[in-house]
Design a protein around this motif. Sequence first.
Motif, short mmCIF file in Angstrom:
data_model
loop_
_atom_site.label_atom_id
_atom_site.label_comp_id
_atom_site.label_asym_id
_atom_site.label_seq_id
_atom_site.Cartn_x
_atom_site.Cartn_y
_atom_site.Cartn_z
N GLN A 112 36.46 45.94 36.16
CA GLN A 112 37.63 45.71 36.99
C GLN A 112 38.93 45.83 36.21
O GLN A 112 39.98 46.11 36.79
CB GLN A 112 37.55 44.33 37.64
CG GLN A 112 36.57 44.26 38.81
CD GLN A 112 36.63 42.94 39.53
OE1 GLN A 112 36.57 41.88 38.90
NE2 GLN A 112 36.75 42.98 40.84
N GLN A 113 38.87 45.63 34.91
CA GLN A 113 40.09 45.71 34.11
C GLN A 113 40.69 47.11 34.11
O GLN A 113 41.88 47.28 33.91
CB GLN A 113 39.80 45.24 32.68
CG GLN A 113 39.51 43.76 32.58
CD GLN A 113 39.09 43.32 31.19
OE1 GLN A 113 39.24 44.08 30.22
NE2 GLN A 113 38.56 42.12 31.08
N GLY A 114 39.86 48.12 34.36
CA GLY A 114 40.37 49.49 34.39
C GLY A 114 41.01 49.87 35.70
O GLY A 114 41.65 50.92 35.81
N ASN A 115 40.87 49.01 36.74
CA ASN A 115 41.47 49.25 38.06
C ASN A 115 41.05 50.59 38.66
O ASN A 115 41.82 51.22 39.39
CB ASN A 115 43.01 49.19 37.98
CG ASN A 115 43.52 47.82 37.58
OD1 ASN A 115 42.80 46.82 37.68
ND2 ASN A 115 44.75 47.76 37.11
N PRO A 125 35.36 51.41 46.06
CA PRO A 125 34.89 50.29 46.89
C PRO A 125 33.38 50.13 46.88
O PRO A 125 32.87 49.01 46.80
CB PRO A 125 35.42 50.65 48.29
CG PRO A 125 36.64 51.47 48.02
CD PRO A 125 36.31 52.27 46.80
N ARG A 126 32.63 51.23 46.97
CA ARG A 126 31.17 51.14 46.99
C ARG A 126 30.62 50.62 45.66
O ARG A 126 29.72 49.78 45.64
CB ARG A 126 30.56 52.50 47.33
CG ARG A 126 29.03 52.55 47.38
CD ARG A 126 28.44 51.57 48.39
NE ARG A 126 28.81 51.90 49.76
CZ ARG A 126 28.08 52.65 50.58
NH1 ARG A 126 26.94 53.15 50.17
NH2 ARG A 126 28.49 52.86 51.81
N THR A 127 31.17 51.11 44.56
CA THR A 127 30.71 50.65 43.24
C THR A 127 30.99 49.17 43.07
O THR A 127 30.14 48.41 42.58
CB THR A 127 31.39 51.45 42.12
OG1 THR A 127 31.10 52.84 42.28
CG2 THR A 127 30.91 50.99 40.75
N MET A 128 32.17 48.73 43.49
CA MET A 128 32.51 47.32 43.37
C MET A 128 31.59 46.47 44.24
O MET A 128 31.15 45.39 43.82
CB MET A 128 33.97 47.09 43.76
CG MET A 128 34.44 45.66 43.50
SD MET A 128 36.24 45.48 43.39
CE MET A 128 36.72 46.01 45.04
N ARG A 155 35.99 41.20 51.81
CA ARG A 155 36.65 42.17 50.94
C ARG A 155 36.19 43.59 51.25
O ARG A 155 37.00 44.52 51.30
CB ARG A 155 36.34 41.85 49.48
CG ARG A 155 37.03 40.63 48.92
CD ARG A 155 36.51 40.39 47.51
NE ARG A 155 37.22 39.33 46.82
CZ ARG A 155 36.90 38.92 45.61
NH1 ARG A 155 35.89 39.48 44.97
NH2 ARG A 155 37.60 37.96 45.02
N ASP A 156 34.90 43.76 51.44
CA ASP A 156 34.35 45.09 51.69
C ASP A 156 34.79 45.62 53.06
O ASP A 156 35.08 46.81 53.22
CB ASP A 156 32.83 45.07 51.60
CG ASP A 156 32.33 44.88 50.17
OD1 ASP A 156 33.14 45.05 49.24
OD2 ASP A 156 31.15 44.58 50.00
N LEU A 157 34.83 44.75 54.05
CA LEU A 157 35.25 45.17 55.38
C LEU A 157 36.71 45.62 55.38
O LEU A 157 37.06 46.60 56.04
CB LEU A 157 35.04 44.03 56.37
CG LEU A 157 33.57 43.72 56.71
CD1 LEU A 157 33.46 42.38 57.42
CD2 LEU A 157 32.97 44.84 57.57
N VAL A 158 37.55 44.93 54.64
CA VAL A 158 38.95 45.34 54.53
C VAL A 158 39.05 46.73 53.91
O VAL A 158 39.93 47.52 54.25
CB VAL A 158 39.76 44.32 53.69
CG1 VAL A 158 41.12 44.87 53.31
CG2 VAL A 158 39.92 43.02 54.46
N ARG A 159 38.10 47.05 53.04
CA ARG A 159 38.11 48.34 52.36
C ARG A 159 37.28 49.39 53.10
O ARG A 159 36.97 50.44 52.54
CB ARG A 159 37.62 48.17 50.92
CG ARG A 159 38.63 47.42 50.06
CD ARG A 159 38.11 47.11 48.65
NE ARG A 159 39.20 46.61 47.81
CZ ARG A 159 39.61 45.34 47.78
NH1 ARG A 159 39.00 44.43 48.54
NH2 ARG A 159 40.62 44.98 47.00
N GLY A 160 36.93 49.11 54.34
CA GLY A 160 36.31 50.12 55.18
C GLY A 160 34.80 50.21 55.12
O GLY A 160 34.23 51.21 55.59
#
Length: 223
Positions: A63-66, A70-73, A111-116
């Motif tokens: 996560q530090q690399g930003n 979404p799927r990987t996270m 979080r995932d729903l917000v990201r589609g």
Amino acid sequence: MPPPGVDPAALGGVLIVIEGPDSVGRSTHIRLLTEWLEHAGWAVAEVGLKRSPLVGPELDRAQQGNTLSPRTMSLFYASDFYDQLENRIVPALRAGYVVLADRYIFTLMARDLVRGADPAWLDSLYSMALVPDAVYCLTVSTRVLARRALAAHAGLDYWESGMDLGLSRDWYTSFVLYQRRLRQEFRRLQARYGFEMVNANRGIATIQHDLRARIQSVLAAQP
């Protein structure tokens, strides 16, 4: 369905979840609840996001690399969750502990729903999560949340501000827009799963008294 080899009816412990966004006060209330429960004679185990020794450190570094998609996270967090479910949550429940979860699958789903993310895919991803005995979602106004986040961290987090979504180039504006969307998803999840919303605009002592009364009722109902 529960994880393979796990009979929820045979687990002697209690799973209590405290949900809500960053800076809403979850960690403070879980600390106070732990002290209260242990003083009352309960054995308590705490779990939370990114606490898997197997996955948590790698997720934090990624996560530090930003740059996480979404799927990987989603898959990172799901791996973190299931490692804790197998190695910490289930063993603690079998031993009769009260397990206090500093967020659970509901934050991950919101979080995932917000990201589609596809809701059906999320249902499948978390289909083996144990059903908690109680879920309390702390809610606070978005602008109060932003002030608390700035006061606590002297800055806003990239992911908790939704900067990956391109809502705004301004971090504060993006934070407000993202947290509003997140709150909407929590409301939808509440309607589906029936968890309880707790007003976190109040003082710490008032909120803590509220949570203790609710949890006491849950514990009193245990066989």
